[in-house]
Scaffold this motif. Structure first.
Motif: not given
Length: 153
Positions: A17, A44, A86, A90-91
């Motif tokens: 991340y 992910d 954003f 980070d996600h």
């Protein structure tokens, strides 16, 4: 933003991340400075290249696409992208899986190699961002996704 830990974050990055600073002119050129890994646990999104352009007539060269995209991506890998508010890193846990391996001397085996490469990633529950290659690579990629998710349209 991840704390700066030196060059070659493609190998030295601790977390999947975040975004970290590294000089754009130095270091290994993974996609957006993501860590190179074949470990799909907790991932992910997998970035993978398919350096193939044998299905192209009069316009070869897209086999160099995955490498060129990775090289270009490091110039903007150091900060959140304007105008986004954003940082997607980070996600999402993102790795650079490297390129699909196949033998250019055996063109009849290449579609199956691309499909197997994608199926391994998709069956592990990861999404794919595939860097190509010519348009042909879409077919074996779609077949691998359809095997997991059903009919695609």
């Amino acid at each position: 933003m991840e704390e700066f830990n030196g060059n070659d974050q493609a190998f030295t990055r601790d977390s999947l991340y975040g975004t970290a600073s590294e000089p754009t002119y130095a270091g290994v050129t993974s996609f957006m400075r993501r860590r190179y890994s074949r470990d799909l646990q907790g991932v992910d999104l997998v970035v993978s290249g398919v350096p193939f352009d044998t299905a192209t007539t009069n316009r070869p060269g897209t086999r160099f696409g995955p490498r060129a995209i990775r090289t270009a991506s490091v110039t903007s890998a150091w900060e959140r992208h304007y105008p986004w508010e954003f940082d997607p890193f980070d996600h999402l846990a993102v790795i650079d899986y490297g390129d699909c391996n196949f033998d250019h001397a055996l063109p009849h085996k290449i579609p199956a190699a691309i499909e197997a490469h994608a199926e391994h990633i998709v069956q592990a529950g990861c999404a794919m961002l595939t860097l190509g290659g010519d348009h042909f690579i879409s077919y074996p990629l779609l077949k691998a996704h359809a095997r997991k998710y059903g009919a695609l349209s």
